[in-house]
Scaffold this motif. Structure first.
Motif, mmCIF file in Angstrom:
data_model
loop_
_atom_site.group_PDB
_atom_site.id
_atom_site.type_symbol
_atom_site.label_atom_id
_atom_site.label_comp_id
_atom_site.label_asym_id
_atom_site.label_seq_id
_atom_site.Cartn_x
_atom_site.Cartn_y
_atom_site.Cartn_z
ATOM 1 N N ASN A 66 -2.295 -3.015 8.810
ATOM 2 C CA ASN A 66 -1.643 -3.077 10.115
ATOM 3 C C ASN A 66 -0.308 -2.354 9.992
ATOM 4 O OD1 ASN A 66 -0.664 -3.621 12.642
ATOM 5 N ND2 ASN A 66 -0.658 -5.857 12.430
ATOM 6 N N GLY A 67 -0.238 -1.160 10.593
ATOM 7 C CA GLY A 67 0.981 -0.369 10.501
ATOM 8 C C GLY A 67 1.286 0.022 9.067
ATOM 9 N N GLU A 68 2.463 -0.359 8.577
ATOM 10 C CA GLU A 68 2.884 -0.001 7.214
ATOM 11 C C GLU A 68 2.412 -1.011 6.169
ATOM 12 O OE1 GLU A 68 7.011 1.850 6.962
ATOM 13 O OE2 GLU A 68 7.197 0.601 8.778
ATOM 14 N N ILE A 69 1.723 -2.048 6.593
ATOM 15 C CA ILE A 69 1.257 -3.083 5.664
ATOM 16 C C ILE A 69 -0.208 -2.856 5.313
ATOM 17 C CG2 ILE A 69 0.926 -5.558 5.298
ATOM 18 C CD1 ILE A 69 3.113 -6.057 7.360
ATOM 19 N N LYS A 70 -0.486 -2.832 4.018
ATOM 20 C CA LYS A 70 -1.871 -2.667 3.544
ATOM 21 C C LYS A 70 -2.102 -3.577 2.345
ATOM 22 C CE LYS A 70 -3.186 1.148 1.424
ATOM 23 N NZ LYS A 70 -3.646 2.554 1.197
ATOM 24 N N VAL A 71 -3.186 -4.359 2.393
ATOM 25 C CA VAL A 71 -3.547 -5.250 1.294
ATOM 26 C C VAL A 71 -4.931 -4.842 0.790
ATOM 27 C CG1 VAL A 71 -3.872 -7.630 0.515
ATOM 28 C CG2 VAL A 71 -2.240 -7.121 2.354
ATOM 29 N N GLU A 72 -5.045 -4.616 -0.523
ATOM 30 C CA GLU A 72 -6.308 -4.192 -1.132
ATOM 31 C C GLU A 72 -6.751 -5.212 -2.184
ATOM 32 O OE1 GLU A 72 -6.118 0.413 -1.822
ATOM 33 O OE2 GLU A 72 -4.102 -0.432 -2.016
ATOM 34 N N ARG A 73 -8.041 -5.192 -2.467
ATOM 35 C CA ARG A 73 -8.589 -6.071 -3.504
ATOM 36 C C ARG A 73 -9.594 -5.313 -4.353
ATOM 37 N NH1 ARG A 73 -12.431 -10.663 -1.448
ATOM 38 N NH2 ARG A 73 -13.845 -8.876 -1.432
ATOM 39 N N ALA A 74 -9.558 -5.578 -5.672
ATOM 40 C CA ALA A 74 -10.557 -5.049 -6.602
ATOM 41 C C ALA A 74 -11.171 -6.237 -7.330
ATOM 42 C CB ALA A 74 -9.917 -4.080 -7.599
ATOM 43 N N PRO A 75 -12.472 -6.159 -7.677
ATOM 44 C CA PRO A 75 -13.106 -7.292 -8.381
ATOM 45 C C PRO A 75 -12.375 -7.711 -9.642
ATOM 46 C CG PRO A 75 -14.760 -5.781 -7.590
ATOM 47 C CD PRO A 75 -13.438 -5.122 -7.322
ATOM 48 N N GLY A 76 -11.815 -6.738 -10.383
ATOM 49 C CA GLY A 76 -11.009 -7.070 -11.569
ATOM 50 C C GLY A 76 -11.810 -7.467 -12.775
ATOM 51 N N THR A 77 -12.151 -8.756 -12.889
ATOM 52 C CA THR A 77 -12.937 -9.266 -14.007
ATOM 53 C C THR A 77 -14.024 -10.180 -13.454
ATOM 54 O OG1 THR A 77 -11.620 -11.271 -14.383
ATOM 55 C CG2 THR A 77 -10.849 -9.250 -15.451
ATOM 56 N N GLY A 78 -14.785 -10.800 -14.359
ATOM 57 C CA GLY A 78 -15.842 -11.694 -13.919
ATOM 58 C C GLY A 78 -15.332 -12.862 -13.100
ATOM 59 N N ASN A 79 -14.108 -13.346 -13.412
ATOM 60 C CA ASN A 79 -13.590 -14.550 -12.750
ATOM 61 C C ASN A 79 -12.327 -14.339 -11.931
ATOM 62 O OD1 ASN A 79 -15.602 -16.200 -13.984
ATOM 63 N ND2 ASN A 79 -14.417 -16.172 -15.872
ATOM 64 N N ALA A 133 -0.686 -4.811 -2.800
ATOM 65 C CA ALA A 133 -0.099 -4.767 -1.461
ATOM 66 C C ALA A 133 0.918 -3.646 -1.361
ATOM 67 C CB ALA A 133 0.565 -6.101 -1.133
ATOM 68 N N THR A 134 0.899 -2.956 -0.215
ATOM 69 C CA THR A 134 1.895 -1.931 0.100
ATOM 70 C C THR A 134 2.594 -2.376 1.374
ATOM 71 O OG1 THR A 134 0.426 -0.233 -0.829
ATOM 72 C CG2 THR A 134 2.263 0.522 0.536
ATOM 73 N N ILE A 135 3.901 -2.641 1.268
ATOM 74 C CA ILE A 135 4.637 -3.211 2.410
ATOM 75 C C ILE A 135 6.033 -2.588 2.504
ATOM 76 C CG2 ILE A 135 3.437 -5.437 2.332
ATOM 77 C CD1 ILE A 135 5.796 -6.556 0.764
ATOM 78 N N PRO A 136 6.652 -2.643 3.682
ATOM 79 C CA PRO A 136 8.042 -2.194 3.809
ATOM 80 C C PRO A 136 8.950 -3.037 2.910
ATOM 81 C CG PRO A 136 7.032 -2.415 5.975
ATOM 82 C CD PRO A 136 6.084 -3.041 4.983
ATOM 83 N N PHE A 137 9.990 -2.404 2.394
ATOM 84 C CA PHE A 137 10.880 -3.112 1.478
ATOM 85 C C PHE A 137 11.528 -4.317 2.151
ATOM 86 C CE2 PHE A 137 15.287 -3.616 -0.192
ATOM 87 C CZ PHE A 137 14.929 -4.209 -1.394
ATOM 88 N N SER A 138 11.808 -4.236 3.434
ATOM 89 C CA SER A 138 12.449 -5.344 4.139
ATOM 90 C C SER A 138 11.589 -6.611 4.082
ATOM 91 C CB SER A 138 12.718 -4.962 5.598
ATOM 92 O OG SER A 138 11.496 -4.608 6.248
#
Length: 369
Positions: free
Chosen positions: A271-284, A290-295
């Motif tokens: 939403n706008g300048e905010i972006k949240v991502e996820r990767a599976p990472g490991t089995g558990n 997250a990319t967000i404005p510094f404020s």
């Protein structure tokens, strides 16, 4: 006061149900000898090579219902051991103090207990109880000998105890191998807990077949997707581990046409300048980025707000923050973003943030619980 070990029979677990002997019939393909119909008492051992070959074969392939039950029973009976140096358990090398009371106490015994649960949906058999791994007897024998030795020799140190141990140690002559002089280490088997691992089939120096369990957290390649949604109950073993001599101890699944790799990032919220991502990472555990404005970041980072220089440029590559401050009093104040930020791995008082970008925008990542 040290809690004494309770003496109780932990050498057997009763099998009950409508037809308890059916358990032997189910396991018959893996037994070292055929089932006797005439004898009331008999000992049956599982032939490891047959059992492990079967478990390896059925890990990834579609198995029938009878095979599913056999696999379930064999996995319930399986346990893993490792060789533990005896002195490292009875002596604290940092404080230079003996801790025999801990070894002879009841808490140490739990490290040798095998919790057994066998069930059948048709209620033909059922077994639940605790078995004591036999090596515990040898641990206690040596510990009590050393305890008596130290009572008689209160000034004895680690060198004297080591020599006493060697005098008590019994090594069969046929197992001795002539080799160059090495450090003497006295080890005994103990049960091992594996968070994730695999079984390696190999040959020993005598050309006999061995199965070695190896603990590892890098087993999986990714997860299957179902209707476009990641199914975290369907881990995919890494292709390089698919071999007749390598068997993953946990369940795995066949690779489908729609899947995601462990380090593949997917956008969960934008939403706008905010972006949240996820990767599976490991089995558990999952990776969140997250990319967000510094404020906005500054409103979450209480420590940076208290700093004299509140610039994002002062943030190091790894930042340790209080979980409560950053989540409960920071991120979770925003109801819209809250669902996309699971608690961090540490999930206690503090956790680690990986800072990937600073400036007017801040990008950070962390590992979930």
């Amino acid at each position: 006061m040290r809690k004494e070990i309770r003496k109780k029979n932990q050498t057997q677990v009763e099998v009950t149900g409508r037809d308890p002997k059916i358990l032997l019939k189910i396991l018959e393909p893996f037994l070292e000898k055929t089932i006797s119909v005439n004898r009331e008492e008999a000992t049956y051992r599982i032939e490891k090579h047959r059992a492990f070959s079967f478990l390896g074969k059925t890990t990834l392939s579609d198995s029938s219902k009878p095979e599913d039950l056999q696999k379930k029973i064999l996995k319930s009976l399986r346990y893993v051991t490792l060789k533990q140096e005896f002195l490292s358990e009875i002596f604290n090398f940092k404080s230079k103090k003996f801790r025999l009371d801990e070894v002879i106490g009841a808490k140490f015994q739990k490290r040798f207990e095998i919790n057994l649960t066998l069930t059948d949906k048709k209620r033909r058999f059922s077994a639940k109880g605790t078995l004591l791994y036999p090596a515990f007897t040898e641990w206690m024998r040596l510990s009590k000998h050393i305890q008596l030795f130290m009572k008689e020799n209160p000034e004895a140190g680690i060198n004297e105890v080591t020599e006493k141990l060697f005098s008590l140690w019994s090594i069969p002559e046929k197992h001795s191998i002539k080799h160059k002089k090495t450090k003497r280490v006295l080890s005994l088997p103990i049960l091992a807990k594996m968070s994730g691992g695999m079984r390696i089939k190999r040959r020993s120096f005598t050309n006999s077949i061995l199965y070695q369990a190896v603990d590892t957290n890098q087993l999986y390649y990714g997860f299957n997707k179902k209707d476009g949604v990641v199914d975290f109950n369907s881990p995919l073993v890494h292709p390089c581990l698919l071999s007749k001599n390598l068997h993953v101890l946990s369940d795995s699944h066949e690779l489908s046409s729609d899947f995601i790799k462990m380090h593949e990032w997917e956008i969960q919220y934008q939403n706008g300048e905010i972006k949240v991502e996820r990767a599976p990472g490991t089995g558990n555990r999952r990776y969140i980025r997250a990319t967000i404005p510094f404020s906005i970041y500054l409103s979450w980072d209480k420590e940076l707000r208290k700093a004299k220089d509140k610039s994002s440029l002062t943030l190091p590559s790894k930042v340790i923050r209080a979980t409560k401050d950053f989540f409960e009093e920071g991120i979770y104040k925003n109801e819209e973003l809250k669902p996309f930020f699971p608690k961090p791995r540490e999930n206690k008082k503090k956790f680690t943030l990986n800072i990937e970008l600073v400036g007017s925008t801040v990008k950070f990542s962390y590992v979930t619980a």
